[in-house]
Motif scaffolding. Structure first.
Motif, PDB file in Angstrom:
ATOM      1  N   THR A 115       0.833  -1.204   0.000  1.00  0.00           N
ATOM      2  CA  THR A 115       0.000   0.000   0.000  1.00  0.00           C
ATOM      3  C   THR A 115       0.866   1.252   0.000  1.00  0.00           C
ATOM      4  O   THR A 115       0.601   2.215  -0.735  1.00  0.00           O
ATOM      5  CB  THR A 115      -0.930   0.002   1.223  1.00  0.00           C
ATOM      6  N   GLN A 116       1.921   1.237   0.805  1.00  0.00           N
ATOM      7  CA  GLN A 116       2.854   2.364   0.834  1.00  0.00           C
ATOM      8  C   GLN A 116       3.547   2.524  -0.515  1.00  0.00           C
ATOM      9  O   GLN A 116       3.720   3.642  -1.013  1.00  0.00           O
ATOM     10  CB  GLN A 116       3.888   2.149   1.937  1.00  0.00           C
ATOM     11  N   THR A 151       1.292   4.194  -3.138  1.00  0.00           N
ATOM     12  CA  THR A 151       1.234   5.642  -2.951  1.00  0.00           C
ATOM     13  C   THR A 151       2.480   6.310  -3.523  1.00  0.00           C
ATOM     14  O   THR A 151       2.400   7.341  -4.210  1.00  0.00           O
ATOM     15  CB  THR A 151       1.092   5.979  -1.456  1.00  0.00           C
ATOM     16  N   SER A 193       2.433   6.225  -7.344  1.00  0.00           N
ATOM     17  CA  SER A 193       1.492   7.206  -7.890  1.00  0.00           C
ATOM     18  C   SER A 193       2.113   8.593  -7.914  1.00  0.00           C
ATOM     19  O   SER A 193       1.935   9.356  -8.876  1.00  0.00           O
ATOM     20  CB  SER A 193       0.197   7.214  -7.059  1.00  0.00           C
ATOM     21  N   ALA A 194       2.855   8.937  -6.872  1.00  0.00           N
ATOM     22  CA  ALA A 194       3.528  10.231  -6.832  1.00  0.00           C
ATOM     23  C   ALA A 194       4.601  10.313  -7.914  1.00  0.00           C
ATOM     24  O   ALA A 194       4.756  11.351  -8.580  1.00  0.00           O
ATOM     25  CB  ALA A 194       4.141  10.456  -5.451  1.00  0.00           C
ATOM     26  N   THR A 213      -1.830  -1.826  -7.209  1.00  0.00           N
ATOM     27  CA  THR A 213      -3.164  -1.568  -6.672  1.00  0.00           C
ATOM     28  C   THR A 213      -4.010  -2.832  -6.666  1.00  0.00           C
ATOM     29  O   THR A 213      -4.704  -3.138  -5.692  1.00  0.00           O
ATOM     30  CB  THR A 213      -3.857  -0.467  -7.498  1.00  0.00           C
ATOM     31  N   ALA A 264      -6.266   3.593 -10.927  1.00  0.00           N
ATOM     32  CA  ALA A 264      -5.266   4.201 -10.053  1.00  0.00           C
ATOM     33  C   ALA A 264      -4.127   4.810 -10.857  1.00  0.00           C
ATOM     34  O   ALA A 264      -3.444   5.727 -10.384  1.00  0.00           O
ATOM     35  CB  ALA A 264      -4.733   3.163  -9.073  1.00  0.00           C
ATOM     36  N   ALA A 304      -6.277   9.905  -6.025  1.00  0.00           N
ATOM     37  CA  ALA A 304      -5.939   9.205  -4.794  1.00  0.00           C
ATOM     38  C   ALA A 304      -6.406   7.767  -4.881  1.00  0.00           C
ATOM     39  O   ALA A 304      -7.395   7.447  -5.524  1.00  0.00           O
ATOM     40  CB  ALA A 304      -6.604   9.903  -3.608  1.00  0.00           C
ATOM     41  N   SER A 305      -5.670   6.885  -4.225  1.00  0.00           N
ATOM     42  CA  SER A 305      -6.084   5.494  -4.187  1.00  0.00           C
ATOM     43  C   SER A 305      -7.386   5.377  -3.404  1.00  0.00           C
ATOM     44  O   SER A 305      -7.600   6.055  -2.420  1.00  0.00           O
ATOM     45  CB  SER A 305      -4.996   4.650  -3.507  1.00  0.00           C
ATOM     46  N   ARG A 358     -11.102   7.188   0.672  1.00  0.00           N
ATOM     47  CA  ARG A 358      -9.885   7.726   0.097  1.00  0.00           C
ATOM     48  C   ARG A 358      -8.683   7.290   0.919  1.00  0.00           C
ATOM     49  O   ARG A 358      -8.796   6.919   2.080  1.00  0.00           O
ATOM     50  CB  ARG A 358      -9.951   9.251   0.062  1.00  0.00           C
ATOM     51  N   ALA A 359      -7.497   7.385   0.291  1.00  0.00           N
ATOM     52  CA  ALA A 359      -6.293   6.920   0.959  1.00  0.00           C
ATOM     53  C   ALA A 359      -6.096   7.594   2.308  1.00  0.00           C
ATOM     54  O   ALA A 359      -5.676   6.974   3.277  1.00  0.00           O
ATOM     55  CB  ALA A 359      -5.073   7.161   0.064  1.00  0.00           C
ATOM     56  N   ARG A 409      -8.260   5.859   4.819  1.00  0.00           N
ATOM     57  CA  ARG A 409      -8.238   4.415   4.847  1.00  0.00           C
ATOM     58  C   ARG A 409      -7.742   3.895   6.182  1.00  0.00           C
ATOM     59  O   ARG A 409      -6.694   4.278   6.667  1.00  0.00           O
ATOM     60  CB  ARG A 409      -7.337   3.868   3.734  1.00  0.00           C
TER      61      ARG A 409
END
Length: 340
Positions: A62-63, A66, A69-70, A97, A160, A311-312, A319-320, A323
């Protein structure tokens, strides 16, 4: 003895889950890895025991989603180098994802009982929410067989990465539609989409007679994380089932996949029907059943298919930032307990 058992335990779960010591900053399955795992677990806020199982890997994944995505948002640019890098990152975001959702052990409900409420809520969100297929007109999902939802997991992953709802809603629900997507063709009476002048979607046609060396895109690149794989039996054209590629081994001609509405491995290694990790071959051997599902189409979206990366979102719409690590909608934390 305990140290050796811990090393063996990590080696076993690395094979089941698909992580390597390098993912955690180590070189091998040894005592150094145990120390490194404990540090990563501490940073993630999970039990720091040096054992990297489904819960720890899920928090790490999960980390990583994120962070990817950035990176993807930063890589979106106009020059060719930035475009190539962004598309690679897009595939990684899509796969990561979807794989994070696999780690929740989502079982396709065999009946309509409350026992499967958590999994049912996830599948329903994949099909009907705007973060999946967006097919909101479908009836709420109840049990296995209500809907062939394999494409909805691919839609969830690629959302995502920035694939907009209009594309997911029109193309991701079936192998036929995804084959049309790859060819820039209409699925009905609409005007066919015009392909861009550069960086087009890529398609590889495969069949039962294909070999490992045939699984190469027209631009010379090998299959990679996030590519869309359509599989089916002999003479099934564009196939019958939709998967996301996790990895491809050109030596064996085997794809490792993450799939919705499939039968394969759960995070614990057991065999389930639902969101699974599986392997799919290129071609069929002489003595293999002709109905065995194998690679039929390999598809890579274009960078032009990616818009602003959002956002995931968990199934159910959290939303992330909101979560909680517990569960999808309708589930207690106990219902989703998994070993480290």
């Amino acid at each position: 003895m305990l140290r050796e058992r811990a090393i063996a335990w990590n080696r076993g779960y690395a094979a089941k889950l698909g992580w390597t010591p390098a993912d955690l900053g180590a070189d091998a399955f040894d005592g150094v890895l145990l120390t490194r795992v404990a540090q990563v677990q501490h940073d993630l806020g999970v039990e720091a025991d040096g054992l990297f199982g489904p819960a720890s890997y899920g928090a790490w994944l999960t980390q990583r989603a994120t962070a990817l995505s950035a990176e993807l948002a930063a890589a979106m640019g106009t020059d060719a180098g930035a475009t190539a890098a962004a598309l690679i990152l897009g595939g990684q975001v899509a796969l990561t994802t979807a794989k994070a959702l696999w780690l929740r052990t989502v079982v396709d409900p065999p009946d309509a009982s409350d026992r499967y409420a958590a999994s049912r809520a996830v599948v329903d969100a994949l099909i009907r929410s705007d973060d999946g297929l967006g097919w909101s007109w479908e009836k709420p999902y109840r049990r296995n067989g209500d809907y062939e939802w394999c494409g909805s997991l691919a839609a969830w992953g690629w959302r995502a990465a920035g694939v907009p709802l209009a594309i997911r809603k029109r193309y991701f629900s079936s192998t036929y539609r995804l084959d049309r997507f790859a060819r820039y063709r209409a699925t009905g009476d609409e005007t066919p989409p015009a392909p861009p002048d550069d960086a087009r979607r890529l398609l590889v046609e495969l069949d039962e007679d294909a070999g490992p060396d045939d699984a190469v895109f027209p631009d010379g690149t090998d299959p990679r994380a996030g590519d869309i794989l359509l599989v089916g039996g002999e003479r099934t054209g564009y196939g019958k089932h939709i998967c996301l590629v996790e990895a491809y081994d050109p030596a064996t001609g085997l794809f490792t996949t993450i799939e919705g509405n499939g039968t394969g491995a759960s995070p614990r290694g057991g065999r389930i029907h639902g969101i699974v990790r599986a392997q799919r071959p290129v071609g069929l051997g002489r003595d293999e059943p002709r109905t065995r599902y194998h690679a039929r189409r390999l598809i890579r979206p274009s960078i032009h298919d990616l818009t602003v990366v959002g956002a995931s979102v968990d199934p159910g719409g959290r939303r992330a930032a909101d979560r909680r690590p517990a569960s999808p909608p309708g589930a207690s934390s106990a219902a989703l307990e998994v070993p480290r």
